[in-house]
Motif scaffolding. Structure first.
Motif, short mmCIF file in Angstrom:
data_model
loop_
_atom_site.label_atom_id
_atom_site.label_comp_id
_atom_site.label_asym_id
_atom_site.label_seq_id
_atom_site.Cartn_x
_atom_site.Cartn_y
_atom_site.Cartn_z
N SER A 21 -54.56 111.80 27.10
CA SER A 21 -54.18 110.49 26.61
C SER A 21 -55.03 110.02 25.45
N ASP A 26 -59.33 109.43 18.23
CA ASP A 26 -59.03 108.10 18.76
C ASP A 26 -60.31 107.34 19.06
N LYS A 40 -55.08 96.24 21.11
CA LYS A 40 -53.66 96.46 20.79
C LYS A 40 -53.34 97.95 20.74
N TYR A 41 -54.21 98.72 20.10
CA TYR A 41 -53.97 100.16 19.98
C TYR A 41 -53.94 100.82 21.35
N LEU A 44 -50.72 99.31 23.41
CA LEU A 44 -49.40 99.64 22.89
C LEU A 44 -49.18 101.13 22.66
N ALA A 45 -50.18 101.83 22.16
CA ALA A 45 -49.99 103.24 21.80
C ALA A 45 -50.41 104.21 22.90
N LYS A 46 -51.37 103.83 23.71
CA LYS A 46 -51.92 104.78 24.68
C LYS A 46 -51.62 104.44 26.13
#
Length: 162
Positions: A21, A26, A40-41, A44-46
């Protein structure tokens, strides 16, 4: 019939596979983001969720967690920061997992990206892998009994010439 057996075999073998993940990139990039942008990252993305927040020395530390299909826990801590007299902020990101394979993958990613390994050793509790360059100090810990591991990425103060 052969196709059916082949597909069944692929499904059976694929049941034990998992996707990582989070990557070394990252974690490094999270140290460059503000707390709001990092939150947010990760959300929303992970697919991480906010577990709780904590106030420590004037910093709001946010603990985000994720549980995958096999109930293996992962967490990321953001918000640990050191404010320098110049006004610059050096951030630290910590990633924890119950899957030591993920830490081994992160070690191999760091090596393949050319991050120099400065130390490899062990203490009574953990195997320790330390990577260091001009911008980041990365330490990866894997418990000696292979039950858990964590990674700590710290920004370093870079003194450049104008």
């Amino acid at each position: 019939m052969k196709k059916f057996l082949f597909v069944a075999l692929l499904c059976f073998c694929g049941a034990n596979l998992f996707g990582q993940s989070i990557t070394v990139n990252d974690l490094i990039n999270l140290t460059n983001l503000t707390n709001a942008d990092a939150h947010k990252y990760l959300v929303l993305a992970k697919g991480f969720k906010k577990a709780y927040t904590q106030d420590v020395d004037g910093n709001t530390i946010e603990h985000l967690s994720k549980t995958d299909a096999q109930k293996k826990q992962e967490s990321v801590d953001i918000g640990v920061a050191l404010k320098l007299s110049s006004g610059a902020i050096l951030r630290t990101v910590t990633y924890k997992t119950a899957r030591t394979e993920q830490i081994f993958h992160l070690i191999s990613q760091a090596k393949s990206q050319g991050l120099p390994m400065k130390f490899q050793g062990a203490d009574t509790i953990n195997n320790i892998y330390q990577f260091d360059n001009d911008f980041f100090h990365i330490v990866m810990y894997i418990s000696r009994d292979n039950t858990a591991g964590y990674v700590e990425v710290k920004q370093k103060e870079y003194v450049g010439f104008d």
